[in-house]
Design an enzyme around this catalytic site. Structure first.
Site, PDB file in Angstrom:
ATOM      1  N   ASN A  66       0.835  -1.210   0.000  1.00 31.53           N
ATOM      2  CA  ASN A  66       0.000   0.000   0.000  1.00 31.53           C
ATOM      3  C   ASN A  66       0.868   1.259   0.000  1.00 31.53           C
ATOM      4  O   ASN A  66       0.618   2.203  -0.754  1.00 31.53           O
ATOM      5  CB  ASN A  66      -0.901   0.059   1.245  1.00 31.53           C
ATOM      6  CG  ASN A  66      -1.996  -0.996   1.235  1.00 31.53           C
ATOM      7  OD1 ASN A  66      -2.214  -1.668   0.228  1.00 31.53           O
ATOM      8  ND2 ASN A  66      -2.682  -1.146   2.363  1.00 31.53           N
ATOM      9  N   GLY A 247      -5.777  11.028  13.258  1.00 33.79           N
ATOM     10  CA  GLY A 247      -7.058  10.788  12.598  1.00 33.79           C
ATOM     11  C   GLY A 247      -7.682  12.082  12.113  1.00 33.79           C
ATOM     12  O   GLY A 247      -7.014  12.897  11.469  1.00 33.79           O
ATOM     13  N   ARG A 249      -8.203  14.672  13.522  1.00 36.47           N
ATOM     14  CA  ARG A 249      -7.615  15.887  14.107  1.00 36.47           C
ATOM     15  C   ARG A 249      -6.280  16.262  13.445  1.00 36.47           C
ATOM     16  O   ARG A 249      -5.622  17.194  13.881  1.00 36.47           O
ATOM     17  CB  ARG A 249      -7.445  15.712  15.619  1.00 36.47           C
ATOM     18  CG  ARG A 249      -8.787  15.809  16.357  1.00 36.47           C
ATOM     19  CD  ARG A 249      -8.647  15.532  17.836  1.00 36.47           C
ATOM     20  NE  ARG A 249      -8.316  14.139  18.068  1.00 36.47           N
ATOM     21  CZ  ARG A 249      -7.240  13.717  18.721  1.00 36.47           C
ATOM     22  NH1 ARG A 249      -6.387  14.572  19.235  1.00 36.47           N
ATOM     23  NH2 ARG A 249      -7.016  12.427  18.875  1.00 36.47           N
ATOM     24  N   ASP A 276      -1.594   4.870   5.259  1.00 34.50           N
ATOM     25  CA  ASP A 276      -0.648   4.470   4.214  1.00 34.50           C
ATOM     26  C   ASP A 276      -0.429   5.613   3.217  1.00 34.50           C
ATOM     27  O   ASP A 276       0.697   5.843   2.763  1.00 34.50           O
ATOM     28  CB  ASP A 276      -1.145   3.209   3.492  1.00 34.50           C
ATOM     29  CG  ASP A 276      -1.141   1.996   4.412  1.00 34.50           C
ATOM     30  OD1 ASP A 276      -0.337   1.973   5.375  1.00 34.50           O
ATOM     31  OD2 ASP A 276      -1.934   1.061   4.183  1.00 34.50           O
TER      32      ASP A 276
END
Ligand code: ADP
Length: 328
Positions: A66, A247, A249, A276
């Site tokens: 990935n 995340g 934030r 990724d």
């Protein structure tokens, strides 16, 4: 290693011969490559039960593959060191990598182990059950890394994750360090315990999410102040730069100084692949010589874009999309 598919070469690059080509980063990724097998169904079966009526899909996955694809789409010339089974899934993975212009010079097909697979069952509410058989990924040894030594030596960066044996990750970090190739380590998934600090001391840029930051630093990360403390602890262990992804934030980063970036506003439909995308874009930007703060901001834009599309590799954004979204 009897790979029949033609190796992706620099000459195939869509930017070849253009000015942009001169700025391309040369990245080596050593890590996992899996086949993700999904069954989408109304309800998950419990132990001993059989449910019929689901829809089956297979998709390429594994953090190594990935992130190799993420870096290639973000504009890097990428070489992946990985171990696949000598089976249908392995061959399909090779084809995908070639299509993505990731060099497979150091991808092996192992006769003694199957390609790593993740079996993922997802119900109508989006709840899932996942079982992973790492297969050939657990047979990626220091020998595979050693073979790629000249490529690692020439690379701008070596990018690693934790879905291959820790011994192999350690060996790769040592080798890159000896060759003066800076290492970006995405310590994901979280190791069972803290990593040896002499290993972290040889890492140029450490990328972790909050949970991984807590495991590695040995401190809970529940608040922004905790995050800053964890970043500081990880830097004290010797990582030159630390990025903690937060995340929705955004991210917190510590190089010469501490700074944070807020997440770009997007309509997030699926955050799979965001981490990724972040790592592939960050290593690309660093390889092109971006300032650290610009590189983190570029990666933050790439990761947000990955949240707007479903899938791991399918959601990874292309360079032109990252650049136009980043500048918005
Ligand atoms: P992981 O999935 O590896 O735990 P995170 O959840 O921290 O990683 O997400 C990685 C990066 O993806 C974040 O630092 C951020 O840049 C981006 N991201 C994640 N969720 C969102 C969101 N809802 N909106 C915008 N960006 C996001």
């Amino acid at each position: 290693n009897a790979l029949e598919v033609e190796v992706a070469s620099v000459a195939d690059c869509p930017f070849a011969g253009k000015d942009l080509f001169m700025a391309r980063a040369n990245i080596v990724v050593a890590g996992s490559a899996n086949t993700d097998m999904f069954i989408l169904m109304d309800a998950l079966p419990s132990a001993g039960e059989t449910h019929i009526g689901g829809e089956f899909q297979t998709k390429p996955g594994g953090k190594g593959a990935n992130q190799a694809v993420a870096a290639a789409r973000a504009g890097s010339a990428v070489c992946l060191i990985a171990n696949l089974g000598d089976d249908l899934f392995g061959k399909n993975t090779v084809e995908t990598l070639v299509k993505e212009r990731v060099s497979i010079d150091f991808v092996s097909l192992d006769r003694h182990a199957p390609t790593g697979v993740a079996m993922i069952m997802v119900d109508a509410a989006g709840q899932n059950m996942i079982a992973v058989a790492p297969g050939a990924n657990s047979m990626l040894t220091p020998k595979h890394i050693e073979k790629a030594q000249p490529r690692i030596k020439d690379a701008d960066f070596l990018l690693l994750q934790m879905e291959i044996p820790l011994d192999t990750v350690s060996y790769a970090i040592e080798l890159a360090h000896d060759e003066r190739t800076p290492v970006v380590l995405n310590a994901a998934p979280a190791p069972r315990s803290a990593l040896p600090s002499d290993l972290i001391a040889k890492v140029d840029t450490l990328i972790v999410n909050e949970f991984e930051a807590a495991v590695l630093s040995g401190t809970r990360v529940d608040s922004p102040a905790d995050g800053e403390r964890a970043a500081q602890t990880l830097r004290n262990m010797g990582a030159k730069r630390v990025v903690i992804t937060l995340g929705s934030r955004g991210a917190l980063a510590l190089g010469d100084k501490l700074f944070s970036v807020s997440a770009k506003t997007v309509e997030a439909v699926d955050t799979v692949g965001a981490g990724d995308a972040f790592c592939g874009a960050l290593v690309t930007a660093l390889g092109e010589g971006f300032e650290f703060a610009d590189a983190v901001s570029f990666a933050n834009a790439a990761a947000a874009l990955a949240c707007t599309r479903v899938g791991a590799q399918a959601s990874l954004p292309a360079r032109t999309d990252i650049e136009s979204f980043w500048k918005q």
